[in-house]
Design an enzyme around this catalytic site. Structure first.
Site, PDB file in Angstrom:
ATOM      1  N   CYS A 116       1.038  -9.509  -2.732  1.00 10.98           N
ATOM      2  CA  CYS A 116      -0.296  -8.906  -2.629  1.00 10.98           C
ATOM      3  C   CYS A 116      -1.008  -8.846  -3.983  1.00 10.98           C
ATOM      4  O   CYS A 116      -2.212  -8.644  -4.038  1.00 10.98           O
ATOM      5  CB  CYS A 116      -0.205  -7.515  -2.021  1.00 10.98           C
ATOM      6  SG  CYS A 116       0.566  -7.537  -0.412  1.00 10.98           S
ATOM      7  N   HIS A 256      -6.622  -3.494  -3.558  1.00 13.90           N
ATOM      8  CA  HIS A 256      -5.914  -4.176  -2.475  1.00 13.90           C
ATOM      9  C   HIS A 256      -6.005  -3.294  -1.234  1.00 13.90           C
ATOM     10  O   HIS A 256      -5.777  -2.082  -1.295  1.00 13.90           O
ATOM     11  CB  HIS A 256      -4.456  -4.393  -2.892  1.00 13.90           C
ATOM     12  CG  HIS A 256      -3.607  -4.936  -1.805  1.00 13.90           C
ATOM     13  ND1 HIS A 256      -4.047  -5.912  -0.940  1.00 13.90           N
ATOM     14  CD2 HIS A 256      -2.327  -4.639  -1.414  1.00 13.90           C
ATOM     15  CE1 HIS A 256      -3.090  -6.186  -0.073  1.00 13.90           C
ATOM     16  NE2 HIS A 256      -2.041  -5.420  -0.342  1.00 13.90           N
ATOM     17  N   ASN A 286      -4.504  -5.914   6.098  1.00 14.13           N
ATOM     18  CA  ASN A 286      -3.961  -6.318   4.798  1.00 14.13           C
ATOM     19  C   ASN A 286      -3.815  -7.842   4.786  1.00 14.13           C
ATOM     20  O   ASN A 286      -3.022  -8.397   5.536  1.00 14.13           O
ATOM     21  CB  ASN A 286      -2.597  -5.631   4.617  1.00 14.13           C
ATOM     22  CG  ASN A 286      -1.886  -6.032   3.341  1.00 14.13           C
ATOM     23  OD1 ASN A 286      -2.323  -6.927   2.621  1.00 14.13           O
ATOM     24  ND2 ASN A 286      -0.786  -5.359   3.055  1.00 14.13           N
TER      25      ASN A 286
HETATM   26  N1  ACO Z   1       2.220   2.530  16.944  1.00 16.64           N
HETATM   27  C1  ACO Z   1       2.719   3.707  17.352  1.00 16.64           C
HETATM   28  N2  ACO Z   1       3.720   4.348  16.723  1.00 16.64           N
HETATM   29  C2  ACO Z   1       4.223   3.758  15.621  1.00 16.64           C
HETATM   30  C3  ACO Z   1       3.748   2.526  15.145  1.00 16.64           C
HETATM   31  C4  ACO Z   1       2.713   1.903  15.851  1.00 16.64           C
HETATM   32  N3  ACO Z   1       2.166   0.709  15.478  1.00 16.64           N
HETATM   33  N4  ACO Z   1       4.444   2.204  14.043  1.00 16.64           N
HETATM   34  C5  ACO Z   1       5.325   3.194  13.817  1.00 16.64           C
HETATM   35  N5  ACO Z   1       5.196   4.124  14.778  1.00 16.64           N
HETATM   36  C6  ACO Z   1       5.954   5.369  14.936  1.00 16.64           C
HETATM   37  C7  ACO Z   1       7.312   5.309  14.256  1.00 16.64           C
HETATM   38  O1  ACO Z   1       8.258   4.711  15.099  1.00 16.64           O
HETATM   39  C8  ACO Z   1       7.573   6.772  14.005  1.00 16.64           C
HETATM   40  O2  ACO Z   1       8.037   7.329  15.211  1.00 16.64           O
HETATM   41  P1  ACO Z   1       9.187   8.503  15.170  1.00 16.64           P
HETATM   42  O3  ACO Z   1       8.545   9.625  14.395  1.00 16.64           O
HETATM   43  O4  ACO Z   1       9.403   8.781  16.611  1.00 16.64           O
HETATM   44  O5  ACO Z   1      10.362   7.893  14.440  1.00 16.64           O
HETATM   45  C9  ACO Z   1       6.187   7.350  13.718  1.00 16.64           C
HETATM   46  O6  ACO Z   1       5.243   6.412  14.267  1.00 16.64           O
HETATM   47  C10 ACO Z   1       5.912   7.559  12.244  1.00 16.64           C
HETATM   48  O7  ACO Z   1       6.303   6.380  11.533  1.00 16.64           O
HETATM   49  P2  ACO Z   1       6.124   6.256   9.988  1.00 16.64           P
HETATM   50  O8  ACO Z   1       6.697   4.937   9.546  1.00 16.64           O
HETATM   51  O9  ACO Z   1       6.625   7.472   9.314  1.00 16.64           O
HETATM   52  O10 ACO Z   1       4.533   6.210   9.877  1.00 16.64           O
HETATM   53  P3  ACO Z   1       3.643   6.244   8.595  1.00 16.64           P
HETATM   54  O11 ACO Z   1       2.673   7.333   8.717  1.00 16.64           O
HETATM   55  O12 ACO Z   1       4.454   6.148   7.324  1.00 16.64           O
HETATM   56  O13 ACO Z   1       2.825   4.888   8.735  1.00 16.64           O
HETATM   57  C11 ACO Z   1       2.731   2.653   7.831  1.00 16.64           C
HETATM   58  C12 ACO Z   1       3.498   3.643   8.705  1.00 16.64           C
HETATM   59  C13 ACO Z   1       1.361   2.468   8.443  1.00 16.64           C
HETATM   60  C14 ACO Z   1       3.480   1.335   7.794  1.00 16.64           C
HETATM   61  C15 ACO Z   1       2.571   3.247   6.421  1.00 16.64           C
HETATM   62  O14 ACO Z   1       3.813   3.673   5.936  1.00 16.64           O
HETATM   63  C16 ACO Z   1       1.985   2.280   5.442  1.00 16.64           C
HETATM   64  O15 ACO Z   1       0.825   1.926   5.530  1.00 16.64           O
HETATM   65  N6  ACO Z   1       2.759   1.874   4.447  1.00 16.64           N
HETATM   66  C17 ACO Z   1       2.328   0.983   3.410  1.00 16.64           C
HETATM   67  C18 ACO Z   1       1.767  -0.280   3.945  1.00 16.64           C
HETATM   68  C19 ACO Z   1       2.732  -1.386   3.945  1.00 16.64           C
HETATM   69  O16 ACO Z   1       3.888  -1.218   4.173  1.00 16.64           O
HETATM   70  N7  ACO Z   1       2.247  -2.574   3.663  1.00 16.64           N
HETATM   71  C20 ACO Z   1       3.102  -3.703   3.645  1.00 16.64           C
HETATM   72  C21 ACO Z   1       2.562  -4.760   2.851  1.00 16.64           C
HETATM   73  S1  ACO Z   1       2.973  -4.600   1.260  1.00 16.64           S
HETATM   74  C22 ACO Z   1       1.605  -4.402   0.400  1.00 16.64           C
HETATM   75  O17 ACO Z   1       0.593  -4.872   0.760  1.00 16.64           O
HETATM   76  C23 ACO Z   1       1.725  -3.622  -0.838  1.00 16.64           C
END
Ligand code: ACO
Length: 329
Positions: A116, A256, A286
């Site tokens: 990224c 980003h 993203n």
């Molecule tokens: N729809 C519904 N529920 C979902 C989904 C979805 N698409 N995805 C996860 N869940 C559920 C999980 O299973 C979890 O359920 P549980 O509580 O029963 O276990 C719950 O939602 C919470 O999950 P978390 O992973 O804690 O959710 P969070 O609020 O952290 O959001 C996310 C997840 C959106 C991925 C966030 O962490 C994020 O944006 N992280 C950074 C982005 C990223 O990873 N980018 C990758 C590219 S790298 C870069 O560009 C730098």
């Protein structure tokens, strides 16, 4: 060494494929909802390239637009740098394909892999090529087809990503436009946080790696979240300090586009208004290396960034990598 030259962005361009993949489309195939995706990420929709459209097609369209905006002919481009982790092939490089397709007959060409942060790294390299006087016109591109490497059964990751490309032409500047500062960083050894595990020499492709979806993006979202907020704040503060101004004097931050909540946290920590951050994650998700140059192009085309404005770009991604470029647009 002879004196360094002043380098500016002479033109920008971007391209996104037509097909819109909405949150509602995901809720038809996965246990998810528009509400969950919007609230947790800020994403409403993203663009997906059709299977037959390679990354180079999107990159070439963005590049043509940037060259037109810069009024530069393809034969006057000296170097093409393409930031991407979704190249057309391992080799030859996507940049070489672009050199041919765009008719940049004199240009050298290479891809740059920094996930990224790929565009920020590429821009920094291009800047240094022009300011040392070894190149005149450098085409810097960020382009990705992430739809080709996502696991559509993994609801925590597949909803995040989209496809697209953005480009800029760098050239010796004769006006106020000037790149002022750049800083690049890396911290290896964190493959467990973000990677595409198989397909390279460490884990060459086998039937098992394919069946195990090891050729798709694996992320630990929560860990990335903390890393992204910390590095975004650090990089903006560093850029402002090196430009000799408080953060409040930055006209626009172009970050980003990884998650709206990350941008909101950073805005709060920096005490910097969200409406002076360029945000288009709602429409593109993203797009990795393409995210900053698409946002820059939209900021320029919409008039939100004007000539002479102090702009700070910042990105963070797999590697881990992170970095910033500050400029007077
Ligand atoms: N729809 C519904 N529920 C979902 C989904 C979805 N698409 N995805 C996860 N869940 C559920 C999980 O299973 C979890 O359920 P549980 O509580 O029963 O276990 C719950 O939602 C919470 O999950 P978390 O992973 O804690 O959710 P969070 O609020 O952290 O959001 C996310 C997840 C959106 C991925 C966030 O962490 C994020 O944006 N992280 C950074 C982005 C990223 O990873 N980018 C990758 C590219 S790298 C870069 O560009 C730098």
């Amino acid at each position: 060494m002879s004196q360094l030259l002043k380098v500016g962005i002479a033109g920008t361009g971007s391209y996104a494929p037509e097909r819109v993949m909405s949150n509602a489309d995901y809720s038809k195939i996965l246990d998810t909802s528009d509400e969950w995706i919007r609230e947790r990420t800020g994403i409403r929709e993203r663009r997906f390239a059709p299977p037959e459209m390679p990354t180079s097609f999107m990159a070439a369209n963005a590049a043509r637009r940037a060259m037109e905006a810069a009024s530069v002919a393809p034969e006057d481009i000296d170097l093409i740098i393409c930031g991407t982790v979704t190249p057309d092939h391992f080799f030859p490089s996507t940049a070489c394909r672009l050199q041919h397709e765009l008719g940049c007959v004199r240009a050298g060409a290479f891809d740059l892999s920094a996930a990224c942060t790929g565009f920020i790294y590429s821009l920094s390299v291009g800047w240094n090529m022009v300011r040392t006087g070894s190149m005149r016109n450098v085409l810097v591109i960020g382009a990705e087809k992430l739809s080709s490497i996502i696991n559509m059964q993994d609801r925590t990751s597949c909803i995040l990503f989209g496809d697209g490309a953005g480009a800029t032409v760098l050239r010796q500047s004769e006006n106020a436009s000037e790149i002022l500062f750049s800083s690049l960083h890396a911290l290896g050894g964190h493959d467990d946080v973000m990677s595409l595990p198989a397909g390279g020499t460490r884990h060459p492709p086998t039937h098992e790696t394919i069946d195990g979806k090891q050729h798709t993006i694996h992320i630990k979202g929560r860990e990335i979240f903390k890393f992204a907020v910390t590095k975004m704040v650090e990089m903006v503060e560093l850029s402002a300090e090196k430009c000799g101004v408080p953060v409040s004097k930055i006209a626009m931050i172009i970050p980003h586009q990884v998650n709206l909540r990350i941008l909101e946290y950073a805005s709060e920590k920096l005490n910097f208004p969200l409406d002076r951050m360029m945000i288009n994650i709602d429409r593109y998700g993203n797009t990795s290396a393409a995210s900053v140059p698409i946002a820059l192009d939209e900021a320029v085309k919409s008039g939100r960034v004007k000539r002479g404005d102090l702009v700070v770009m910042v990105a963070f991604g797999a590697g881990l990598t992170w970095g910033t470029v500050a400029l007077r647009y």
